[in-house]
Design a protein around this motif. Structure first.
Motif, PDB file in Angstrom:
ATOM      1  N   LEU A   1     -19.631  22.957  22.984  1.00 49.21           N
ATOM      2  CA  LEU A   1     -18.438  23.200  23.744  1.00 49.21           C
ATOM      3  C   LEU A   1     -18.495  22.478  24.994  1.00 49.21           C
ATOM      4  O   LEU A   1     -17.551  21.918  25.664  1.00 49.21           O
ATOM      5  CB  LEU A   1     -18.254  24.580  24.159  1.00 49.21           C
ATOM      6  CG  LEU A   1     -18.057  25.900  23.004  1.00 49.21           C
ATOM      7  CD1 LEU A   1     -17.993  27.287  23.534  1.00 49.21           C
ATOM      8  CD2 LEU A   1     -16.483  25.279  22.550  1.00 49.21           C
ATOM      9  N   GLY A   2     -19.859  22.319  25.768  1.00 44.41           N
ATOM     10  CA  GLY A   2     -19.934  21.498  26.879  1.00 44.41           C
ATOM     11  C   GLY A   2     -19.244  20.110  26.454  1.00 44.41           C
ATOM     12  O   GLY A   2     -18.823  19.376  27.650  1.00 44.41           O
ATOM     13  N   ARG A   3     -19.827  19.271  25.423  1.00 51.72           N
ATOM     14  CA  ARG A   3     -19.263  18.028  25.211  1.00 51.72           C
ATOM     15  C   ARG A   3     -17.781  17.867  25.118  1.00 51.72           C
ATOM     16  O   ARG A   3     -17.107  16.982  25.386  1.00 51.72           O
ATOM     17  CB  ARG A   3     -20.022  17.553  24.041  1.00 51.72           C
ATOM     18  CG  ARG A   3     -21.504  17.508  24.139  1.00 51.72           C
ATOM     19  CD  ARG A   3     -22.102  16.638  22.981  1.00 51.72           C
ATOM     20  NE  ARG A   3     -22.048  17.605  21.722  1.00 51.72           N
ATOM     21  CZ  ARG A   3     -23.094  18.424  21.285  1.00 51.72           C
ATOM     22  NH1 ARG A   3     -24.247  18.548  22.079  1.00 51.72           N
ATOM     23  NH2 ARG A   3     -23.205  18.943  20.131  1.00 51.72           N
ATOM     24  N   SER A   4     -17.216  19.068  24.242  1.00 56.72           N
ATOM     25  CA  SER A   4     -15.702  19.007  24.332  1.00 56.72           C
ATOM     26  C   SER A   4     -14.955  19.186  25.599  1.00 56.72           C
ATOM     27  O   SER A   4     -14.123  18.526  25.769  1.00 56.72           O
ATOM     28  CB  SER A   4     -15.532  20.124  23.347  1.00 56.72           C
ATOM     29  OG  SER A   4     -15.832  19.813  21.732  1.00 56.72           O
ATOM     30  N   ALA A   5     -15.550  19.859  26.610  1.00 50.03           N
ATOM     31  CA  ALA A   5     -15.096  20.103  27.775  1.00 50.03           C
ATOM     32  C   ALA A   5     -15.170  18.710  28.572  1.00 50.03           C
ATOM     33  O   ALA A   5     -14.209  18.274  29.111  1.00 50.03           O
ATOM     34  CB  ALA A   5     -15.763  21.342  28.419  1.00 50.03           C
ATOM     35  N   VAL A   6     -16.254  18.119  28.574  1.00 48.41           N
ATOM     36  CA  VAL A   6     -16.316  16.904  29.109  1.00 48.41           C
ATOM     37  C   VAL A   6     -15.459  15.770  28.539  1.00 48.41           C
ATOM     38  O   VAL A   6     -14.783  15.000  29.284  1.00 48.41           O
ATOM     39  CB  VAL A   6     -17.769  16.273  28.960  1.00 48.41           C
ATOM     40  CG1 VAL A   6     -17.915  15.028  29.330  1.00 48.41           C
ATOM     41  CG2 VAL A   6     -18.686  17.107  29.773  1.00 48.41           C
ATOM     42  N   LYS A   7     -14.949  15.805  27.545  1.00 49.73           N
ATOM     43  CA  LYS A   7     -14.306  14.809  26.727  1.00 49.73           C
ATOM     44  C   LYS A   7     -12.925  14.975  26.979  1.00 49.73           C
ATOM     45  O   LYS A   7     -12.036  14.440  27.410  1.00 49.73           O
ATOM     46  CB  LYS A   7     -14.339  14.809  25.166  1.00 49.73           C
ATOM     47  CG  LYS A   7     -13.350  13.841  24.512  1.00 49.73           C
ATOM     48  CD  LYS A   7     -13.679  13.775  23.068  1.00 49.73           C
ATOM     49  CE  LYS A   7     -12.828  12.960  22.169  1.00 49.73           C
ATOM     50  NZ  LYS A   7     -13.094  12.870  20.665  1.00 49.73           N
TER      51      LYS A   7
END
Length: 207
Positions: A114-120
């Motif tokens: 989820l953190g990676r998706s939020a950054v993207k």
């Protein structure tokens, strides 16, 4: 799909639809409320999602992926810069991703994915914003954070049924976009303004 797999897929979609409705209305609702609304047994729900935490993570992940999809589609639009930005704004409002992300914030522990998706998602939104500013169609004093909070404000509009809510969200989105555009635009607003009765009805519980 085999009959069993097809049924499992149908149950999963029913669970997710019910979870969106239940938890966006009340993030503190018990997971049993989701099973009841979906019309499935609690055991069927737990086979797919072992905890409320897992279900909330899935909902938030879906919201982020939808946000990414809408933004990437707008960035791929090589036509009129303002129309590309306006399409992005309308797409996010239609997708109602804020109900699946911001509304659920703080109700579960985010995963690394989820953190990676939020950054993207954030990087894409910033790219969308910078492109519109560079093209001279978006006010340069407006920041990506401003746009994010505007999305939250519009997502908070809930009046009447889903169709009426969507109509009003687009009415106020149009007002917002007219103030963001360079030069400012003045267009007819979609949908009628809310009536006094619609506003006052929110204070009365159905008998």
């Amino acid at each position: 799909m085999s009959g069993r797999k097809a049924q499992a897929a149908r149950n999963d979609e029913l669970i997710l639809q019910a979870a969106r409705a239940v938890f966006t209305a009340d993030p503190g609702a018990p997971i049993a409320a989701v099973a009841e609304k979906a019309g499935v047994g609690i055991s069927a729900l737990y086979r797919r999602y072992p905890s409320k935490e897992a279900l909330l993570q899935k909902l938030c992940g879906d919201g982020l992926e939808l946000y990414i999809e809408v933004t990437e589609r707008a960035l791929a639009d090589e036509g009129d810069p303002w129309e590309a930005f306006a399409g992005y704004m309308r797409g996010i409002v239609d997708a109602d991703t804020n109900s699946l992300t911001i509304k659920l914030a703080g109700t579960f522990h985010p995963t690394e994915e989820l953190g990676r998706s939020a950054v993207k998602a954030g990087a894409l939104a910033t790219e969308m914003h910078h492109r519109a500013v560079a093209a001279g169609v978006l006010r340069p004093d407006v920041t990506p954070a401003d746009i994010a909070l505007l999305f939250e404000q519009i997502a908070s509009i809930k009046l009447g049924d889903e169709e009426r809510t969507s109509q009003l969200r687009h009415r106020y989105l149009t007002l917002v976009m007219d103030s963001l555009r360079v030069p400012p635009a003045h267009r007819d607003l979609p949908g009628p303004a809310p009536e006094d009765g619609e506003l006052s009805a929110r204070w009365w519980q159905p008998s």
